[in-house]
Design a protein around this motif. Structure first.
Motif, PDB file in Angstrom:
ATOM      1  N   ALA A  39      -0.323   3.873  -0.135  1.00  0.00           N
ATOM      2  CA  ALA A  39      -1.634   3.297   0.154  1.00  0.00           C
ATOM      3  C   ALA A  39      -2.429   4.236   1.054  1.00  0.00           C
ATOM      4  O   ALA A  39      -1.871   4.951   1.887  1.00  0.00           O
TER       5      ALA A  39
ATOM      6  N   ASP B 249      -5.665   2.998  -2.810  1.00  0.00           N
ATOM      7  CA  ASP B 249      -5.715   1.570  -2.484  1.00  0.00           C
ATOM      8  C   ASP B 249      -5.966   0.773  -3.762  1.00  0.00           C
ATOM      9  O   ASP B 249      -6.581  -0.306  -3.717  1.00  0.00           O
TER      10      ASP B 249
ATOM     11  N   ARG C 286      -3.827  -1.823   2.621  1.00  0.00           N
ATOM     12  CA  ARG C 286      -4.897  -1.647   1.636  1.00  0.00           C
ATOM     13  C   ARG C 286      -6.147  -2.435   2.039  1.00  0.00           C
ATOM     14  O   ARG C 286      -6.934  -2.847   1.185  1.00  0.00           O
TER      15      ARG C 286
END
Length: 437
Positions: free
Chosen positions: A130, A158, A135
């Motif tokens: 991420a 993300d 995220r």
């Protein structure tokens, strides 16, 4: 085929009469995990000689965009079930997206996914980390720690959410430049897509569904290619879906900007017209677009503006799809049908030959993700990662026959051309006669 291989020691094979890249028949000797010989009338252990006459031989496919759902949503997919589906689709490596629960935003989580892939053994699993913590788009995640972990993460995203903050995106690009990483952007301006349900246009107005404008994707791509050029760092556009996005990427590449892009099989074949059925199976992010967008995407994949095909395999349990449109989850499974769809959209239309398919579905995704040992040409000494494919074997997609844990395929009841017959991972068969081993 399977009986002859199963009696063998599984250390070496002679594949006789296959057609590398759809070309002339030849033999390939696989030994100790690599391609040992390529030529005519090659000899080898009798029990390890396999007749693959007429099958197209391709490098093992690499998917740059796979949702394996583990940890957190094992009801939809696991690393085990997802990689079985990948092998059945001809893939020898997949990049696992980080929108899990917890998110893959630390070295610990990406290493967990990486080791689950190693334990499963059906294909290589390369985690994607991420970009931001959880995220959530507010704070950079542990990019350096994930890059230095056992998983050696080089792609960060993300996905499912856009890194919409321009300052945060710039910082991420600056950070990953140090280790030749890439930010894979889910290009969706959130304010322009609040409540959006399908492609914005005349059809969305007719159906009464809130529209998802093309500019929401295009604006983010335009911003990010300029940021990438400014920083001198790599940006990759996930699931590009509009003709306008194609033109922005084409412009950026013409100026030498470090941008790459992917397109999904479903965006190469399906159009927004299917949404008129209100069947949530066709609800996906980004949404299915117009026929003119599909035409532009095909042309861009053919000319190299779009670098690769990525499945965006997005499994969902039945209760998340068999409901009213507005409440349904977005996404489609795609690993087991991808190569057939690409044949229909690109090969059978004359836009790509099989060498082009190998480039867009093996070489380029491995290159973008910096994945060593995968996506290499069929040559002596290369890892024996192979896909054997019969382009003259149409099949009807039956959801119950899929090996993914989820069944949300948009192709149910559809006849697709061509089938994966066998997949080899470093010389070991993971699929034979279309059946996972």
């Amino acid at each position: 085929m399977s009986e002859r291989i199963s009696r063998h020691s599984r250390k070496s094979y002679v594949l006789r009469g296959g057609r590398p890249y759809g070309g002339d028949p030849t033999d390939l000797v696989l030994k100790d995990g690599v391609i040992a010989e390529i030529g005519q009338n090659l000899s080898g252990p009798r029990a390890g000689t396999v007749d693959v006459t007429g099958l197209v031989v391709l490098p093992g496919l690499v998917d740059l965009h796979t949702h394996l759902r583990e940890p957190g949503r094992e009801d939809a997919e696991t690393v085990e079930s997802g990689t079985v589906a990948a092998a059945r689709g001809g893939y020898t490596a997949v990049f696992a997206m980080p929108n899990t629960d917890p998110a893959a935003d630390t070295a610990g989580v990406v290493e967990q996914v990486y080791r689950l892939g190693q334990d499963a053994g059906h294909c290589d699993v390369q985690p994607i980390g991420a970009v931001t913590v959880g995220r959530a788009g507010r704070q950079l995640a542990e990019l350096g720690a994930m890059a230095e972990s056992a998983a050696r993460v080089r792609v960060f995203s993300d996905d499912g959410d856009c890194v919409s903050d321009a300052v945060l995106m710039r910082r991420a690009l600056e950070y990953v430049k140090a280790f030749d990483g890439v930010i894979a952007q889910h290009a969706q301006e959130p304010r322009l897509t609040e409540g959006a349900q399908m492609n914005e246009g005349a059809l969305s107005a007719t159906l009464g569904l809130p529209g998802w404008p093309a500019v929401a994707e295009e604006a983010i791509i335009a911003r990010d290619v300029l940021l990438a050029a400014h920083v001198g760092s790599r940006v990759h556009v996930c699931h590009l879906s509009t003709a306008g996005s194609v033109e922005i990427v084409r412009w950026a590449k013409s100026r030498g900007y470090p941008v790459t892009a992917e397109v999904t099989p479903h965006h190469l074949l399906l159009t927004e017209d299917l949404v008129a059925s209100y069947d949530p199976i066709y609800k996906v992010n980004p949404p299915l677009r117009s026929a003119s967008d599909v035409e532009a995407l095909r042309a861009a994949l053919a000319d190299g503006t779009i670098d690769c095909v990525a499945t965006d395999h997005a499994p969902h349990p039945v209760e998340d799809k068999e409901c009213e449109w507005a409440a349904a989850a977005m996404g489609m499974v795609g690993l087991e049908t991808a190569l057939s769809v690409v044949q229909q959209a690109m090969v059978d239309t004359g836009l790509l030959d099989w060498s082009g398919v190998a480039d867009r579905m093996a070489y380029q995704p491995a290159r973008i993700g910096r994945l060593g040992g995968q996506g290499q040409p069929l040559e002596v000494g290369a890892p024996a990662n192979l896909t054997l494919y019969d382009p003259a074997a149409p099949w009807v997609v039956e959801p119950a026959d899929l090996v993914s844990r989820s069944r949300n395929t948009p192709y149910a009841g559809t006849t697709l051309p061509g089938q994966v017959v066998a997949t080899f991972l470093r010389g070991r068969p993971t699929v034979l006669d279309g059946k996972p081993q």
